[in-house]
Enzyme design. Structure first.
Site, PDB file in Angstrom:
ATOM      1  N   ASP A 160       0.845  -1.203   0.000  1.00  0.00           N
ATOM      2  CA  ASP A 160       0.000   0.000   0.000  1.00  0.00           C
ATOM      3  C   ASP A 160       0.878   1.251   0.000  1.00  0.00           C
ATOM      4  O   ASP A 160       2.020   1.229   0.469  1.00  0.00           O
ATOM      5  CB  ASP A 160      -0.941   0.030   1.207  1.00  0.00           C
ATOM      6  N   ASP A 199       4.323   2.716  -3.993  1.00  0.00           N
ATOM      7  CA  ASP A 199       3.344   3.176  -4.982  1.00  0.00           C
ATOM      8  C   ASP A 199       3.349   2.139  -6.108  1.00  0.00           C
ATOM      9  O   ASP A 199       4.394   1.898  -6.729  1.00  0.00           O
ATOM     10  CB  ASP A 199       3.799   4.555  -5.489  1.00  0.00           C
ATOM     11  N   ASN A 226      -5.537  -4.975  -6.471  1.00  0.00           N
ATOM     12  CA  ASN A 226      -6.725  -4.316  -5.898  1.00  0.00           C
ATOM     13  C   ASN A 226      -6.586  -2.794  -5.820  1.00  0.00           C
ATOM     14  O   ASN A 226      -7.604  -2.094  -5.839  1.00  0.00           O
ATOM     15  CB  ASN A 226      -6.978  -4.899  -4.501  1.00  0.00           C
ATOM     16  N   TYR A 239     -12.229   6.247 -15.083  1.00  0.00           N
ATOM     17  CA  TYR A 239     -12.326   5.048 -14.240  1.00  0.00           C
ATOM     18  C   TYR A 239     -12.866   3.864 -15.049  1.00  0.00           C
ATOM     19  O   TYR A 239     -12.291   2.763 -15.020  1.00  0.00           O
ATOM     20  CB  TYR A 239     -13.237   5.362 -13.058  1.00  0.00           C
ATOM     21  N   LYS A 264     -10.935   0.330 -15.960  1.00  0.00           N
ATOM     22  CA  LYS A 264     -11.425  -0.997 -15.541  1.00  0.00           C
ATOM     23  C   LYS A 264     -11.751  -1.861 -16.766  1.00  0.00           C
ATOM     24  O   LYS A 264     -11.558  -3.072 -16.739  1.00  0.00           O
ATOM     25  CB  LYS A 264     -12.645  -0.846 -14.633  1.00  0.00           C
TER      26      LYS A 264
HETATM   27  P1  NAP Z   1     -10.046   2.497  -0.877  1.00  0.00           P
HETATM   28  O1  NAP Z   1     -10.918   2.408   0.317  1.00  0.00           O
HETATM   29  O2  NAP Z   1      -9.722   3.864  -1.420  1.00  0.00           O
HETATM   30  O3  NAP Z   1      -8.670   1.709  -0.603  1.00  0.00           O
HETATM   31  C1  NAP Z   1      -7.686   1.622  -1.601  1.00  0.00           C
HETATM   32  C2  NAP Z   1      -6.312   1.472  -0.972  1.00  0.00           C
HETATM   33  O4  NAP Z   1      -5.341   1.508  -2.042  1.00  0.00           O
HETATM   34  C3  NAP Z   1      -5.965   2.619  -0.024  1.00  0.00           C
HETATM   35  O5  NAP Z   1      -5.263   2.146   1.099  1.00  0.00           O
HETATM   36  C4  NAP Z   1      -5.079   3.515  -0.894  1.00  0.00           C
HETATM   37  O6  NAP Z   1      -4.226   4.358  -0.138  1.00  0.00           O
HETATM   38  C5  NAP Z   1      -4.326   2.469  -1.697  1.00  0.00           C
HETATM   39  N1  NAP Z   1      -3.702   3.035  -2.893  1.00  0.00           N
HETATM   40  C6  NAP Z   1      -4.188   4.046  -3.678  1.00  0.00           C
HETATM   41  N2  NAP Z   1      -3.298   4.332  -4.634  1.00  0.00           N
HETATM   42  C7  NAP Z   1      -2.238   3.490  -4.474  1.00  0.00           C
HETATM   43  C8  NAP Z   1      -1.008   3.332  -5.134  1.00  0.00           C
HETATM   44  N3  NAP Z   1      -0.653   4.110  -6.169  1.00  0.00           N
HETATM   45  N4  NAP Z   1      -0.134   2.384  -4.703  1.00  0.00           N
HETATM   46  C9  NAP Z   1      -0.458   1.602  -3.632  1.00  0.00           C
HETATM   47  N5  NAP Z   1      -1.607   1.719  -2.946  1.00  0.00           N
HETATM   48  C10 NAP Z   1      -2.487   2.659  -3.365  1.00  0.00           C
HETATM   49  O7  NAP Z   1     -10.666   1.682  -2.110  1.00  0.00           O
HETATM   50  P2  NAP Z   1     -11.737   0.474  -2.097  1.00  0.00           P
HETATM   51  O8  NAP Z   1     -13.088   1.054  -2.152  1.00  0.00           O
HETATM   52  O9  NAP Z   1     -11.373  -0.522  -1.053  1.00  0.00           O
HETATM   53  O10 NAP Z   1     -11.446  -0.123  -3.561  1.00  0.00           O
HETATM   54  C11 NAP Z   1     -10.528  -1.172  -3.780  1.00  0.00           C
HETATM   55  C12 NAP Z   1     -10.627  -1.607  -5.246  1.00  0.00           C
HETATM   56  O11 NAP Z   1     -11.987  -1.979  -5.540  1.00  0.00           O
HETATM   57  C13 NAP Z   1     -10.267  -0.506  -6.248  1.00  0.00           C
HETATM   58  O12 NAP Z   1      -9.588  -1.065  -7.353  1.00  0.00           O
HETATM   59  C14 NAP Z   1     -11.622   0.027  -6.690  1.00  0.00           C
HETATM   60  O13 NAP Z   1     -11.570   0.600  -7.975  1.00  0.00           O
HETATM   61  C15 NAP Z   1     -12.432  -1.254  -6.674  1.00  0.00           C
HETATM   62  N6  NAP Z   1     -13.880  -1.015  -6.559  1.00  0.00           N
HETATM   63  C16 NAP Z   1     -14.411  -0.437  -5.446  1.00  0.00           C
HETATM   64  C17 NAP Z   1     -15.795  -0.237  -5.376  1.00  0.00           C
HETATM   65  C18 NAP Z   1     -16.460   0.381  -4.180  1.00  0.00           C
HETATM   66  O14 NAP Z   1     -17.695   0.580  -4.238  1.00  0.00           O
HETATM   67  N7  NAP Z   1     -15.748   0.669  -3.100  1.00  0.00           N
HETATM   68  C19 NAP Z   1     -16.595  -0.599  -6.464  1.00  0.00           C
HETATM   69  C20 NAP Z   1     -16.019  -1.154  -7.582  1.00  0.00           C
HETATM   70  C21 NAP Z   1     -14.652  -1.378  -7.623  1.00  0.00           C
HETATM   71  P3  NAP Z   1      -4.748   5.875   0.143  1.00  0.00           P
HETATM   72  O15 NAP Z   1      -6.015   5.746   0.954  1.00  0.00           O
HETATM   73  O16 NAP Z   1      -3.627   6.525   0.899  1.00  0.00           O
HETATM   74  O17 NAP Z   1      -4.989   6.491  -1.202  1.00  0.00           O
END
Ligand code: NAP
Length: 249
Positions: free
Chosen positions: A35, A61, A88, A152, A156
């Site tokens: 992360d 990153d 992820n 986005y 995807k």
């Molecule tokens: P989240 O709560 O924002 O968590 C994502 C994590 O990834 C955070 O810890 C973030 O750190 C980290 N991150 C961001 N940029 C990064 C980078 N460049 N290198 C390493 N780590 C990084 O997201 P989530 O909702 O759990 O989503 C996880 C995945 O599911 C994503 O791919 C998202 O597109 C997908 N998704 C989510 C949803 C939804 O409804 N939540 C729906 C469809 C798909 P920071 O917080 O410091 O940025």
């Protein structure tokens, strides 16, 4: 494959990634938690330590090719293999097409698509050597199209195509490549959305409610397990039916 599988999860610090890590840990994997957010990583790593789950936090990153390669080499050195990779990490920078800046386009494509390519490329030699591997890419229902998410959705959609292509390229090495497409899930990412946007998305949800991080983690756990041996190149929608058609009430 090593006796205990070694699983790398990117974006593991919170939300869906943290749940995936916990489910894989409970299934007996040793974990590599990747992360960009060091505080989240430290907290999760401590929780897993307390639960007796061996883990290695890696602060980087995921768009940094050199750091990914160095870290994966360190994982191989410490654990002997990499058996599971879950791509992820993902970000949103939403807006209608006229408002999306070039920088926002590049950021989203870099984190959501290019990083998954870099991680798949870096892990391939280790999985090929073992003739074993499970790669799960976290896409989104939005790959089918979503107003206000051109960057986005495109990222995807690209990741779906990468999944299907690598499934073909890696099949002979017994490496499965699949994707999970979440719908609206309750995480810090969606909690950060404007209230009206979240309510609009909920209205379009056939089930009328958000999914949980555990819903996604359970699907990933299945695709990372040997129960999914003959499944590759597939997209499992975990979205309460939203991919079947948008509900407009
Ligand atoms: P989240 O709560 O924002 O968590 C994502 C994590 O990834 C955070 O810890 C973030 O750190 C980290 N991150 C961001 N940029 C990064 C980078 N460049 N290198 C390493 N780590 C990084 O997201 P989530 O909702 O759990 O989503 C996880 C995945 O599911 C994503 O791919 C998202 O597109 C997908 N998704 C989510 C949803 C939804 O409804 N939540 C729906 C469809 C798909 P920071 O917080 O410091 O940025």
């Amino acid at each position: 494959m090593s006796e205990q599988r070694i699983a790398v999860v990117t974006g593991a610090g919170q939300g869906i990634g943290a749940a995936i890590a916990k489910h894989l840990g409970a299934s007996g994997c040793k974990l590599v938690l990747v992360d960009i957010n060091e505080d989240h990583l430290t907290k999760l790593s401590k929780q897993l330590d307390d639960d007796g789950i061996e883990n290695m936090p890696v602060h980087l990153d995921v768009t940094n090719k050199a750091k990914i390669e160095k870290s994966f080499a360190a994982v191989k050195e410490r654990f002997g293999s990499i058996d599971v990779l879950v791509n992820n990490a993902g970000i949103i920078r939403d807006g209608f097409i006229s408002n999306i800046t070039e920088q926002n386009w590049d950021q989203v494509l870099d984190v959501n698509l290019k990083a998954a390519f870099l991680c798949c490329q870096a892990v391939f030699p280790y999985m090929k050597e073992n003739k074993y591997g499970k790669i799960v890419n976290i896409v989104s229902r939005a790959w089918l199209g979503n107003i206000g998410q051109a960057n986005y959705s495109a990222s995807k959609g690209g990741l779906v195509s990468l999944t299907r292509t690598l499934a073909l390229e890696f099949a002979r090495y017994l490496i499965n490549v699949n994707a999970v497409a979440p719908g609206l899930i309750n995480t810090p990412m969606t909690q950060g959305m404007p209230e009206d946007a979240r309510e609009r998305l909920l209205r379009m949800q056939p089930t009328g409610k958000m999914g949980s991080v555990d819903d996604i983690a359970a699907a990933v756990n299945f695709l990372a397990s040997d129960a999914s041996e003959f499944i590759t190149g597939q997209i499992i929608h975990v979205d309460g039916g939203k991919s079947c058609g948008l509900l407009s009430l």
